[in-house]
Design an enzyme around this catalytic site. Structure first.
Site, PDB file in Angstrom:
ATOM      1  N   THR A  49      22.160  75.263  63.450  1.00 27.45           N
ATOM      2  CA  THR A  49      22.622  74.705  62.182  1.00 27.45           C
ATOM      3  C   THR A  49      23.690  73.653  62.403  1.00 27.45           C
ATOM      4  O   THR A  49      23.764  72.657  61.667  1.00 27.45           O
ATOM      5  CB  THR A  49      23.170  75.836  61.295  1.00 27.45           C
ATOM      6  OG1 THR A  49      22.151  76.826  61.120  1.00 27.45           O
ATOM      7  CG2 THR A  49      23.615  75.324  59.939  1.00 27.45           C
ATOM      8  N   TYR A 141      21.827  84.055  72.955  1.00 29.25           N
ATOM      9  CA  TYR A 141      21.265  83.587  71.686  1.00 29.25           C
ATOM     10  C   TYR A 141      19.748  83.502  71.838  1.00 29.25           C
ATOM     11  O   TYR A 141      19.237  82.615  72.526  1.00 29.25           O
ATOM     12  CB  TYR A 141      21.887  82.229  71.352  1.00 29.25           C
ATOM     13  CG  TYR A 141      21.407  81.560  70.080  1.00 29.25           C
ATOM     14  CD1 TYR A 141      20.681  82.234  69.106  1.00 29.25           C
ATOM     15  CD2 TYR A 141      21.710  80.220  69.846  1.00 29.25           C
ATOM     16  CE1 TYR A 141      20.264  81.595  67.954  1.00 29.25           C
ATOM     17  CE2 TYR A 141      21.307  79.568  68.694  1.00 29.25           C
ATOM     18  CZ  TYR A 141      20.583  80.259  67.751  1.00 29.25           C
ATOM     19  OH  TYR A 141      20.173  79.615  66.599  1.00 29.25           O
ATOM     20  N   LYS A 171      22.575  87.506  69.821  1.00 34.89           N
ATOM     21  CA  LYS A 171      22.300  86.945  68.493  1.00 34.89           C
ATOM     22  C   LYS A 171      20.786  86.816  68.417  1.00 34.89           C
ATOM     23  O   LYS A 171      20.181  85.969  69.088  1.00 34.89           O
ATOM     24  CB  LYS A 171      22.977  85.593  68.324  1.00 34.89           C
ATOM     25  CG  LYS A 171      22.683  84.918  66.980  1.00 34.89           C
ATOM     26  CD  LYS A 171      23.265  83.515  66.948  1.00 34.89           C
ATOM     27  CE  LYS A 171      23.014  82.812  65.627  1.00 34.89           C
ATOM     28  NZ  LYS A 171      21.599  82.481  65.378  1.00 34.89           N
TER      29      LYS A 171
END
Length: 306
Positions: A49, A141, A171
């Site tokens: 993002t 991640y 994550k």
């Protein structure tokens, strides 16, 4: 290292740019205040993002410094820095910088050009970067839809356990609930598993998730906190209704161009953070007017961040 299990909603912030596409960190203090006002418990900066793969090494450090400057006093707001994944030397440089300025944690994804052939090679990359900041929590991640590396996280967790003492968890931005649950259950929940798919948070709550990282938490945190409250109260009818509202909101990303639509949502809630950099498509002014009408039809005002 004692592994802390983070709870609540952790935002994946957008990186702010001015009208010329240049980094504008002056907007970050107001951004932090906005997130705090809406109950956000942390920030995962420079990630997908945040366009971490589209900004320079110097820009990444400037963003990290700006978040440190406005949030380091706040023990209830954890900032985690995404390091990237293709050049491990740069990742180590960024990790050391994050530690020096006092941020909470770092996160690494799989190298996505020369991809690791198996879990052992991925674990070696994680260890190489993680050991450079031994006193800082290190998260992997997992986002195979973007990296193209879809190895079982249950295997990676086992490969890193005991070999990387500051490995804190994953994550998890993928839909493999069997793998996610196996990671959650490993050694009685030893590692912190942070959910990363906003549109199916309810399913993750069923498996025991307590913390989540998401982009839509930037502008719709009340919706998700209401969803969590309904689930905790065993009101599954309400929880499903709220999850569907999340899905309807997220569908507009696909309709208007993808990840950049998140910044359009931010404009609606009062934070103009600029546009996404190439090659991501941004909507036109005419499309933004149509977008606002679609957002209004969702009754967005009832559940948006304020």
């Amino acid at each position: 290292m004692k592994i802390e299990h983070l709870q609540g909603l952790i935002s994946a912030p957008f990186t702010p740019f001015d009208s010329n596409g240049k980094l504008d960190v002056s907007l970050i203090p107001a951004y932090y205040t906005f997130l705090k006002r809406n109950g956000i418990t942390g920030a995962f900066i420079n990630g997908s993002t945040g366009e971490g793969v589209s900004i320079t090494l110097q820009e990444k450090k400037a963003v990290a410094q700006a978040w440190a400057d406005c949030s380091n006093h706040d023990a209830d707001f954890k900032v985690m820095v995404f390091l990237g994944g293709t050049c491990l030397t740069d990742c180590i440089d960024l990790a050391k910088h994050a530690y020096e300025i006092g941020l909470y944690a770092v996160s690494l994804t799989a190298p996505f050009y020369f991809k690791p052939a198996n879990v052992d090679m991925l674990a070696q990359a994680c260890i190489e970067v993680g050991k450079s900041v031994p006193n800082m929590p290190f998260y992997y991640y997992h986002i195979p839809v973007l990296t193209g590396v879809n190895l079982p996280m249950f295997d990676l967790v086992q490969a890193l356990d005991e070999k990387l003492p500051n490995f804190a968890g994953v994550k998890y931005t993928h839909e493999d609930f069997m793998d996610f649950q196996s990671c959650m259950s490993y050694k009685n929940g030893k590692f912190d598993m942070l959910w990363g798919r906003d549109e199916n948070m309810l399913s993750a709550l069923v498996l025991g998730a307590k913390g989540a990282v998401g982009s839509t938490f930037n502008y719709a945190a009340p919706l998700y906190y209401d969803l969590i409250a309904a689930f905790n109260a065993n009101d599954l009818v309400t929880a499903r209704t709220l999850q569907q509202k999340s899905i309807n909101m997220i569908r507009l990303l696909g309709k208007y161009g993808g990840i950049s639509v998140g910044k359009a949502y931010m404009k609606v809630v009062g934070l103009n953070l600029g546009e996404f950099r190439l090659p991501v498509k941004n909507m036109s002014a005419d499309q933004f007017e149509l977008f606002k009408k679609d957002v209004e039809s969702l009754h967005f005002e009832d559940f948006r961040s304020k």
